[in-house]
Design a protein around this motif. Structure first.
Motif, PDB file in Angstrom:
ATOM      1  N   ASP A 151     -11.533  -3.757 -12.318  1.00  0.00           N
ATOM      2  CA  ASP A 151     -10.622  -3.142 -13.284  1.00  0.00           C
ATOM      3  C   ASP A 151     -11.368  -2.637 -14.506  1.00  0.00           C
ATOM      4  N   PHE A 152     -12.339  -3.430 -14.935  1.00  0.00           N
ATOM      5  CA  PHE A 152     -13.093  -3.029 -16.117  1.00  0.00           C
ATOM      6  C   PHE A 152     -13.828  -1.714 -15.875  1.00  0.00           C
ATOM      7  N   PHE A 153     -14.561  -1.660 -14.767  1.00  0.00           N
ATOM      8  CA  PHE A 153     -15.332  -0.438 -14.516  1.00  0.00           C
ATOM      9  C   PHE A 153     -14.433   0.750 -14.213  1.00  0.00           C
ATOM     10  N   THR A 179     -11.467   1.338 -15.518  1.00  0.00           N
ATOM     11  CA  THR A 179     -10.966   1.831 -16.802  1.00  0.00           C
ATOM     12  C   THR A 179     -12.068   2.531 -17.580  1.00  0.00           C
ATOM     13  N   LEU A 180     -13.246   1.936 -17.546  1.00  0.00           N
ATOM     14  CA  LEU A 180     -14.370   2.504 -18.277  1.00  0.00           C
ATOM     15  C   LEU A 180     -14.637   3.941 -17.835  1.00  0.00           C
ATOM     16  N   PHE A 181     -14.499   4.180 -16.550  1.00  0.00           N
ATOM     17  CA  PHE A 181     -14.730   5.523 -16.024  1.00  0.00           C
ATOM     18  C   PHE A 181     -13.445   6.343 -15.993  1.00  0.00           C
ATOM     19  N   GLY A 182     -12.435   5.893 -16.702  1.00  0.00           N
ATOM     20  CA  GLY A 182     -11.194   6.647 -16.817  1.00  0.00           C
ATOM     21  C   GLY A 182     -10.437   6.759 -15.513  1.00  0.00           C
TER      22      GLY A 182
END
Lengths: 310, 368, 247
Positions: A100-102, A104-107
């Motif tokens: 989930d983190f990655f 979101t980080l990559f939109g």
């Protein structure tokens, strides 16, 4: 224009004392699975960092997806996927939290490009709530690959994804890459394992910052200049030392329980018979000699000797 | 914006899942408050008290006897004069002295009030304060006794004077000191370590390669620690008020705003450190040695600045925690308003802007 | 048969309910190059620690260089050498300093130390580099030096932990030449690795899966038994059903 282009790239560290890349040029075609094969310290990671816009070369130009790695780095960063060497994710976050983190980080979101990572993700899904630090090497690597793919990149850079991973996981990993390739993603992968070269469409062999050759694995093997023989006897060490003393031998390297040799004069086929007789007479038991197809490792050694005159 | 929030959530996961970080963050202030608060102000026994009785009357003798009979003091009655007492203090041969003025008994009888002077060595403020408390207690017990339970007819006013450190630095001052120290550790050390950890793990490469702006990476790293530091401040204040009975005299809002400013200075220092190194160990060492030590030495909460060589005093001016310490002391312990601390605040603000600019400027969007 | 320098019988190491090493038995002869293979978490490291005298087994018997792993750990340590890819030399000491340091630690007599160090440096062709920091040497040279240091005190057995991972093919072969030479001189070589290409060079290998020895034979025999061409595939056949894997 090809999605990955390196044009006469030179990169040094510590004010020119350490040479990481020396006049390196190659291109990777769209949808290709391209391998960068070489030992530790050959300069693979530096090339990856230049392509992923994390390093600037001293000389030369690099472009990814037609964009300049120096000027358009922000655009490139949006469109590529990258798995650095020794990439180990956040050990204290769970599998799901990492994803989930990655995402979101990559939109993006896990759902948005689910079809792309589905096959890989389903293997680790049962461990969704386990911390990444508690996963096995193979599982970690799958999770890392999912994280690199989560925003549906057009080009995927994988720096030594299989280093330190056991044989079973390595095999699975290469199967995953093949599936990804079928979905049209251009993949550049590096590895120190020579045997993995055969799994790439095209490869560059690299040693101390220099490209030794670039071609398909088949053509590199076919370009081996001389006949290659495999020799075997019960006492490998004795065989090795005695072969090295002989004047007709051009090169002699242990390959497991065999010794691979090339001869200085390749016009006379009967030389090997003579060699056999003499060594059996010298007391070598279970002696065997046969002509063989070179492996990529043979080619690497041959090209290394040619380039560095060993 | 969503990326930012997710990033911050991730940072909190890191903090709350790492027992060591939690321990440093919340255990350390607790230990320090307790240590400074109790251990250092422990009971004092058998102190030699020099008594100079210039009055030599019934009352002075009775009071002296009372002091003698307590277990705290060994009384040394002497005929020397005031200046000789000062010499004894200088030679470190006396720690405290009690002086009766020449008309003590007369004053008490005729005016109903008299004074005694207590001299203490302020370079050991904890002992000094304890001594003053004990003598005051004994004195007030004595005056109740001679008043026979009626509303006080006789009042003796002890007039303490701490030599060398007349403000009594170190008594309650350690609370602003601990605040500065804890913020330094939490904000500087933990922030720098958490950034450098990403570099060690290789995740920094991914963060840089992502579309998330590199500067935002730094800011998202800093925000959780800002929040945690504020929590820390609250914790320290609560401990100070409820456990150590400290009264916060000034405005709590001002206290928080000033603390925010100082936290941002510390965070910038932490980010600066993380820009210069790739190893967690170095980052920790730099934060501890480079930040904590100056805070302990140069803020003046452990060692009075006035007693230091000029060079050290001069150096202390560039230590941010020194200014923060002054501000908090003024606001919290003296109850002064912004009007009295605006100069210090301005200096601190200048330092914050400077460090933050350097930290952000040096952050590389690529690997070196 | 030559002397047995390592013998293990029903060796077991339990951590709580977990069998890190489960009932393994094997012998290693003098001068043999013995490969000890397994995936991460299969129990290689635990077994090797027992054999090096660093930890006690839970049950079973084992002796190394004729000394018992329960009662004679200190004697075992005097008779073995150890080298791993991760740590072997001090990077910020010179070549010569490393050799004399480790020589001293392992009890090479002071009188011989200087002369033997010089001989070793000459043999390795490092005469010009003797006073250089180890950090400045290429990886391949470091490894060769590390191996030489590990056998400098002439141990009976040398334990190698993934010695050649990641080096170039030529350097790797030069390294194996040294191992062959040591073995020919009677030093027993015990290699633990999960790199299967290192396994190909061993006289015999054991493959550990989930704490147990699943196979024990020469690489050639194993390959023909499974009718495959590389140790990689042998390992794949044996390990693909493994339950355990760690880091």
């Amino acid at each position: 224009m090809n999605p990955v282009v390196l044009d006469h790239i030179t990169k040094t560290y510590e004010n020119g004392k350490v040479l990481a890349a020396s006049d390196v040029s190659f291109e990777v075609a769209s949808g290709e699975l391209f391998g960068l094969i070489g030992p530790d310290g050959a300069g693979k990671t530096s090339l990856f960092r230049i392509l992923t816009t994390l390093l600037l070369p001293d000389k030369g130009n690099a472009s990814v997806l037609g964009l300049d790695c120096n000027k358009d780095f922000e655009e490139i960063r949006r469109r590529i996927g990258y798995m650095p060497g020794r990439f180990s994710l956040y050990q204290d976050l769970t599998v799901k939290e990492n994803l989930d983190f990655f995402a979101t980080l990559f939109g993006s979101t896990l759902e948005e490009n689910y079809s792309l990572i589905k096959d890989i993700y389903e293997q680790i899904k049962p461990f969704n709530n386990r911390r990444a630090g508690k996963l096995s090497g193979g599982m970690k690597q799958k999770l890392a690959l999912c994280c690199a793919l989560i925003h549906k990149p057009e080009v995927l850079f994988l720096d030594e994804p299989t280093t330190g991973v056991d044989v079973v996981s390595r095999k699975e990993f290469w199967d995953m890459l093949k599936t990804l390739k079928q979905q049209g993603i251009t993949i550049v992968v590096s590895t120190p394992y020579m045997d993995e070269a055969m799994l790439c469409e095209r490869i560059a062999l690299i040693q101390t910052g220099k490209i030794l050759t670039i071609d398909t694995p088949g053509k590199i093997i076919a370009a081996f200049p001389v006949p290659l023989y495999a020799v075997k006897a019960k006492d490998t060490y004795r065989l090795l030392t005695e072969l090295r003393k002989r004047s007709e031998i051009a090169s002699c390297f242990a390959f497991g329980d065999y010794v691979h040799i090339t001869l200085k004069d390749n016009s006379n086929e009967s030389q090997t018979d003579q060699l056999k007789q003499e060594l059996i007479q010298a007391g070598h038991e279970q002696f065997e000699i046969k002509r063989i197809e070179p492996t990529i490792e043979d080619s690497f050694i041959q090209l290394m000797s040619q380039t560095y005159g060993r | 914006m969503k990326q930012f929030l997710v990033f911050i959530r991730k940072e909190f996961f890191h903090v709350f899942r790492d027992k060591r970080t939690l321990l440093i963050m919340f255990g350390l202030p607790l230990v320090q408050i307790v240590l400074f608060g109790f251990a250092l102000t422990s009971e004092v026994k058998n102190i030699t008290l020099t008594v100079i009785d210039n009055s030599r009357d019934l009352n002075s003798r009775q009071l002296t006897d009372k002091i003698k009979s307590s277990s705290y003091f060994v009384v040394n009655e002497s005929n020397i004069d005031y200046n000789d007492v000062l010499k004894l203090f200088k030679k470190n041969e006396a720690k405290c002295a009690l002086i009766f003025p020449s008309r003590f008994g007369d004053d008490l009888k005729h005016n109903g009030k008299a004074q005694i002077q207590i001299l203490t060595d302020g370079s050991d403020p904890n002992t000094a304060k304890t001594v003053v408390n004990y003598i005051s207690n004994i004195t007030s017990a004595y005056q109740q006794e001679i008043s026979n339970g009626k509303p006080l007819e006789y009042v003796i006013t002890p007039e303490p004077r701490m030599l060398y450190n007349e403000e009594g630095n170190g008594s309650l001052n350690f609370i602003p000191g601990v605040m500065a120290l804890v913020l330094m550790i939490v904000s500087t050390a933990l922030t720098s370590v958490s950034v450098v950890k990403e570099k060690e793990l290789g995740t920094m490469e991914i963060l840089l390669v992502s579309p998330f702006k590199p500067l935002m990476v730094l800011i998202s790293k800093a925000v959780p620690y800002l929040i945690l530091s504020l929590l820390n401040i609250i914790m320290i204040l609560v401990l100070a008020v409820f456990v150590l009975d400290v009264t916060i005299k000034g405005s709590i809002i001002l206290l928080f705003l000033e603390s925010m400013l100082f936290i941002i200075t510390c965070l910038s220092l932490g980010l600066m450190i993380s820009n210069t190194t790739n190893s967690q160990q170095t980052a920790l060492l730099l934060s501890m040695m480079g930040m904590m030590l100056p805070t302990m030495i140069f803020t003046g909460f452990m060692f009075p600045l006035e007693n230091m060589p000029k060079v050290f005093q001069w150096i202390s001016n560039i230590i941010p925690s020194r200014w923060y310490f002054l501000i908090i002391k003024a606001v919290m312990l003296k109850g002064l308003g912004f009007g009295y601390v605006w100069k210090e605040t301005l200096i601190l603000f200048g330092m914050t802007v400077l460090t933050l600019t350097i930290a952000l400027k040096n952050f590389k969007t690529r690997l070196s | 048969m030559a002397d047995k320098v390592i013998t293990c019988k029903n060796l077991t190491k339990k951590f709580g309910d977990f069998y890190a090493v489960h009932n393994i038995s094997f012998d290693v002869s003098q001068g043999e190059i013995f490969g000890f293979l397994g995936a991460n978490g299969a129990g290689k490291t635990t077994a090797m620690r027992i054999l090096c005298g660093l930890s006690y087994p839970t049950s079973g018997e084992a002796s190394v260089a004729g000394f018992d792993v329960y009662t004679q750990q200190e004697r075992i340590k005097q008779n073995i050498g150890y080298m791993s890819q991760k740590f072997s030399l001090y990077e910020n000491l010179t070549v010569l300093e490393n050799i004399t340091f480790f020589g001293g630690v392992y009890g090479v007599p002071a009188a011989q130390l200087k002369e033997r160090s010089r001989q070793l440096i000459a043999k390795l062709g490092l005469t010009n580099e003797a006073k250089k920091l180890v950090a400045s040497l290429p990886l391949g040279w470091k490894q060769k030096l590390a191996f030489s240091v590990a056998i400098f005190h002439e141990p009976k057995i040398v334990f190698l932990d993934e010695p050649t991972g990641g080096v170039d093919p030529v350097t790797r072969r030069q390294f194996w030449d040294m191992i062959y030479e040591a073995a020919a001189n009677g030093i027993t070589v015990f290699v633990t690795t999960h790199y299967m290409d290192e396994a190909e060079y061993c006289d015999r290998v054991t493959i550990m899966v989930d704490g147990k020895v699943e196979a024990l034979d020469s690489p050639g025999n194993l390959k023909s038994r499974f009718d495959v061409t590389s140790m990689d595939e042998v390992f794949y056949r044996l390990a693909r059903n493994a339950v355990r894997s760690g880091d």
